[in-house]
Scaffold this motif. Sequence first.
Motif, PDB file in Angstrom:
ATOM      1  N   TRP A  10     -30.543  16.128 -42.080  1.00 17.52           N
ATOM      2  CA  TRP A  10     -31.538  15.069 -41.976  1.00 17.52           C
ATOM      3  C   TRP A  10     -30.918  13.717 -41.625  1.00 17.52           C
ATOM      4  CZ3 TRP A  10     -36.271  16.552 -41.508  1.00 17.52           C
ATOM      5  CH2 TRP A  10     -36.769  17.649 -42.208  1.00 17.52           C
ATOM      6  N   ALA A  17     -35.038   9.669 -31.446  1.00 19.14           N
ATOM      7  CA  ALA A  17     -35.417  10.320 -32.708  1.00 19.14           C
ATOM      8  C   ALA A  17     -36.081  11.661 -32.450  1.00 19.14           C
ATOM      9  CB  ALA A  17     -36.352   9.402 -33.504  1.00 19.14           C
ATOM     10  N   ARG A  18     -36.968  11.714 -31.467  1.00 14.56           N
ATOM     11  CA  ARG A  18     -37.628  12.985 -31.143  1.00 14.56           C
ATOM     12  C   ARG A  18     -36.641  13.991 -30.582  1.00 14.56           C
ATOM     13  NH1 ARG A  18     -43.273  12.846 -30.388  1.00 14.56           N
ATOM     14  NH2 ARG A  18     -43.079  14.262 -28.606  1.00 14.56           N
ATOM     15  N   LEU A  50     -31.669  11.670 -38.316  1.00 11.45           N
ATOM     16  CA  LEU A  50     -33.027  11.157 -38.206  1.00 11.45           C
ATOM     17  C   LEU A  50     -33.239   9.951 -39.123  1.00 11.45           C
ATOM     18  CD1 LEU A  50     -35.714  11.506 -36.822  1.00 11.45           C
ATOM     19  CD2 LEU A  50     -36.407  13.080 -38.655  1.00 11.45           C
ATOM     20  N   ILE A  69     -33.541  14.233 -31.418  1.00 10.25           N
ATOM     21  CA  ILE A  69     -32.767  14.766 -32.546  1.00 10.25           C
ATOM     22  C   ILE A  69     -33.477  15.967 -33.151  1.00 10.25           C
ATOM     23  CG2 ILE A  69     -32.006  14.264 -34.901  1.00 10.25           C
ATOM     24  CD1 ILE A  69     -31.521  11.393 -33.982  1.00 10.25           C
ATOM     25  N   VAL A  70     -34.783  15.817 -33.348  1.00  9.84           N
ATOM     26  CA  VAL A  70     -35.551  16.895 -33.970  1.00  9.84           C
ATOM     27  C   VAL A  70     -35.694  18.082 -33.033  1.00  9.84           C
ATOM     28  CG1 VAL A  70     -37.777  17.503 -34.984  1.00  9.84           C
ATOM     29  CG2 VAL A  70     -36.790  15.263 -35.407  1.00  9.84           C
ATOM     30  N   LEU A  75     -43.951  13.085 -34.859  1.00 11.13           N
ATOM     31  CA  LEU A  75     -42.647  13.300 -35.478  1.00 11.13           C
ATOM     32  C   LEU A  75     -42.789  13.419 -36.993  1.00 11.13           C
ATOM     33  CD1 LEU A  75     -39.544  13.402 -35.248  1.00 11.13           C
ATOM     34  CD2 LEU A  75     -39.555  10.903 -35.326  1.00 11.13           C
TER      35      LEU A  75
END
Length: 706
Positions: A595, A697-698, A598, A700-701, A638
């Motif tokens: 995690w 950020a997106r 993020l 990363i996920v 997200l």
Amino acid sequence: MRPHPAPVPRAAVARAAVALATPLAVGLATDRTDYGALVSMGALFAILGDTADAYRMRIFNIALPQLFGAVGVTIGTLVHGQGQGQGGWLAVGVLTLVALVSGMISSIGAVASVSGLLLLINAVVGAGLRLPEPWWVAPLLLSLGGLFVLVLSLLAWPLRGRGPERAAVARTYRALADLLEAAGRTPAADGTHDTYDADDTYDTKRQAVTDALNHAYDLVLARRAREHGRSAGLVRLLAQLNVVIPLVEATPAVHLTAGGRPLPTAVPAAVRELADAVATGRTGGPPPELPAPGTPAERAVDTALRHAASVVHETTGTTGTAGTAETTTLANTTTATATATTSATSAATSATSNTTDRLGRPAALRVRARRAARDVLLSAASWRYGLRLALCIGLAQALVSLVTVPRSYWVALTVTFILKPDYGSVFSRAVLRALGTVAGLVVAAAVLSATPRGWWDVGVMLVLAGIVPAVSAKGYAFQTAAITPVILLISDTLNHEGFDLVLPRFTDSMIGCGIALVAGYLLWPESWHTRVGTRLATAVDDTAEYVRSAFAPGADQPERVRQRRRIYRELSVVRTEFQRALTEPPPTGTRAMAWWPLVVAVERVVDATTAARVRVDHGARPPSPAEVAGVERQLRELAEAVRSSRTAVRARARVRPDPYPYAEAGSVPAAETEAETRTEADERSPLAPLRHEVAAARAIVSTTWL
């Protein structure tokens, strides 16, 4: 085991040495060494709970736990002798019930947690140790030790007054100066902006500013809530803290638009000069000499810094400057808010605080008590804490009732210290407790075998007691190693067993560690997952709302400031939960690590949003509603992906690259033409850095956690 860097609190060292050694000396002089030992024991528990900076909060932090401790030792004394053999189950049942209450009230906040801890510790001591008669003597002596520490901690109050609050505000200015110095420098060694290294200079210093602001607001507003009349000095201090906010908001704008060019050194130097002025209470200084700003972001910093200097140096009318719409801010503590009013003539600044680190909020006592009782009885977390602690204490007491264990109360004490769930990872605390106990017993064995009983104990206690606060901040193992010889020296004063105390203490501590590890960790379902994802999803949702409100028509700046502060509070909680989870063994620690990218990405999204708003305030073209709505929609997607995934790995399938980043919710098909006709002008939009951070950020996920 690596010690945390922390300065030695010299005042606390001296206070601990005097508070623990003096009762022993008085006991020897009056030939009541048992009385002196109990007073020293009460002083030790008060020393461990004396963590507040502000003097008024010290009264609360020390006095309230002593009340709970007196109740605990009274309960324990009444069931003493019922811990083994016939009738032993009475002590088992009573201490299990006390453990349930202790764990449940710990969910209220930090002071309540210490109170619950002392309630259970003293109950265990009273049930397992023969204390002086009649029953009220032990509670009185233990409370006397705590009150002695309280008196010592308040000796400097008439001289220092608001010293702790002023020092906290000055530390905020110094942390901000460090952040301004780091702003504009590229975070990665290769000059890119795609690193999520936790040791990155700017990110680390930004977190330091957040922590400093949180601490300063907690101190200043806690005191403000207790002073219902006008206090010019406190209003001035709050004003000096409020004007930091525009500078904090302008810093990310500089960092994201400077292109590797840091601010002139005169800017952080001027902020450090303001920090010195706040720390010393100096007023009337000249305005800062600053170079002419060249960009909108630099103009924002220049304007905010000059305004802060005028407030810090102004000798009268401080609140009239500090209370403008630009600088009005609200300090939040988890779910807390505190309002600084916009008028200098307002006799009472409105300050409402739903604090979670103290028992009550600044409201009527009956209101605080009612809210606390409701939180304890209706909170699932409080029941989980209480049941977990009660289970392990019940097992420990049942074991020593069935099996003869010398000094058996040490088993339950070990479980109590390890298993306070709000104190961190049970696994790591059990391991560190075992290691610290072994190290402390080595010292205790040398002390007990080489020191003649009598006045030598006073000199030894002077040294050993001072070590406790000196090393407590360095880590739990160090604190345990320091406390162990102190406890054994007090026990020897009570029981006169000398070196024979060492082996039973080792055996009982290892049994307690084993119970905590097996029943409190391995067999407890909650141990195998973290709450990082859930709390992070909430922070992402709040970030989406922050983006929407920051660029809404007629945006309310105080509300935007409240939202930004609340998000950083939430992210601080996420960081704390993340650090706790990292100490767990696999798979929990491994899942928590996933995690982290993020967490840093969301912090940068918040920074980019603030920077965009600052640029618009200083002349940049406002973004279109569709552009804002597109960013908001991406963040909400997200958040939903993170919330619906128990682990970071499972979240990757729930977020895909957005082909229509500028579309409002419900209008994606219609946005295709718009998305295809975007030109280079979009990269000059104030939201361009924000879009990049959201996309990162997106990404990363969607790609990193494969």
